[in-house]
Design a protein around this motif. Structure first.
Motif, mmCIF file in Angstrom:
data_model
loop_
_atom_site.group_PDB
_atom_site.id
_atom_site.type_symbol
_atom_site.label_atom_id
_atom_site.label_comp_id
_atom_site.label_asym_id
_atom_site.label_seq_id
_atom_site.Cartn_x
_atom_site.Cartn_y
_atom_site.Cartn_z
ATOM 1 N N TYR A 129 8.104 84.879 53.340
ATOM 2 C CA TYR A 129 9.481 84.850 52.834
ATOM 3 C C TYR A 129 10.333 83.838 53.604
ATOM 4 O O TYR A 129 11.058 83.036 53.004
ATOM 5 N N ASP A 130 10.235 83.880 54.920
ATOM 6 C CA ASP A 130 11.057 83.008 55.759
ATOM 7 C C ASP A 130 10.772 81.528 55.536
ATOM 8 O O ASP A 130 11.646 80.695 55.768
ATOM 9 N N HIS A 131 9.566 81.202 55.084
ATOM 10 C CA HIS A 131 9.192 79.799 54.905
ATOM 11 C C HIS A 131 9.371 79.303 53.466
ATOM 12 O O HIS A 131 9.041 78.152 53.171
ATOM 13 N N LEU A 132 9.884 80.139 52.609
ATOM 14 C CA LEU A 132 10.137 79.724 51.226
ATOM 15 C C LEU A 132 11.514 79.090 51.100
ATOM 16 O O LEU A 132 12.440 79.443 51.844
ATOM 17 N N PRO A 133 11.675 78.187 50.145
ATOM 18 C CA PRO A 133 13.010 77.616 49.904
ATOM 19 C C PRO A 133 13.993 78.715 49.463
ATOM 20 O O PRO A 133 13.595 79.726 48.870
ATOM 21 N N ALA A 134 15.261 78.488 49.751
ATOM 22 C CA ALA A 134 16.302 79.484 49.456
ATOM 23 C C ALA A 134 16.340 79.875 47.984
ATOM 24 O O ALA A 134 16.558 81.049 47.660
ATOM 25 N N ASP A 135 16.124 78.920 47.075
ATOM 26 C CA ASP A 135 16.181 79.259 45.655
ATOM 27 C C ASP A 135 15.028 80.189 45.257
ATOM 28 O O ASP A 135 15.194 81.064 44.408
#
Length: 96
Positions: free
Chosen positions: A61-67
Motif C-alpha cells: 500500500y505504502d509504495h502505490l501511487p496516491a491515486d
C-alpha cells in the motif's frame, strides 16, 4: 399574517445525503481506513487474495501511487457497504 422564512431552519434539501457522498476527502478516507484498521484488508481485497501478512500488505500500500491508494480504499468501502460506518465515524470525529 406575514409569512417570513427563518434563515436558520434547514429543509431536507439542505442536509447532506451522506458524509461519504458529500464530505469525504482522500485524507479523510485514509484516516478512516486507518482508524478502522482496514487498509491491509482493502489491499488484500484488491489483490484478490485471502489475507496475507499485514506488514507486507502495508508495504505494498505504502509504495502505490496516491491515486491507486484512493481507488483501493474507496472501492473497498463501497463494495463492503461501509459508507454508513464512514458517516458515523465522520460525525463522531467532527461533532464529538
Amino acid at each position: 399574517m406575514n409569512d417570513i422564512e427563518n434563515g436558520w431552519i434547514l429543509t431536507d434539501n439542505d442536509l447532506p445525503e451522506s458524509h461519504w457522498g458529500d464530505d469525504r476527502t482522500d485524507e479523510l478516507v485514509e484516516e478512516y481506513a486507518g482508524d478502522r484498521d482496514i487498509i491491509t484488508d482493502a489491499v488484500a481485497f484488491w489483490l484478490d487474495t485471502d489475507g496475507g501478512d499485514p506488514d507486507r500488505l502495508q508495504v505494498v500500500y505504502d509504495h502505490l501511487p496516491a491515486d491507486i491508494q484512493k481507488e483501493i480504499l474507496q472501492s473497498y468501502i463501497e463494495l463492503n457497504n461501509r459508507q454508513n460506518d464512514f458517516d458515523i465515524w465522520w460525525e463522531v470525529r467532527f461533532n464529538g
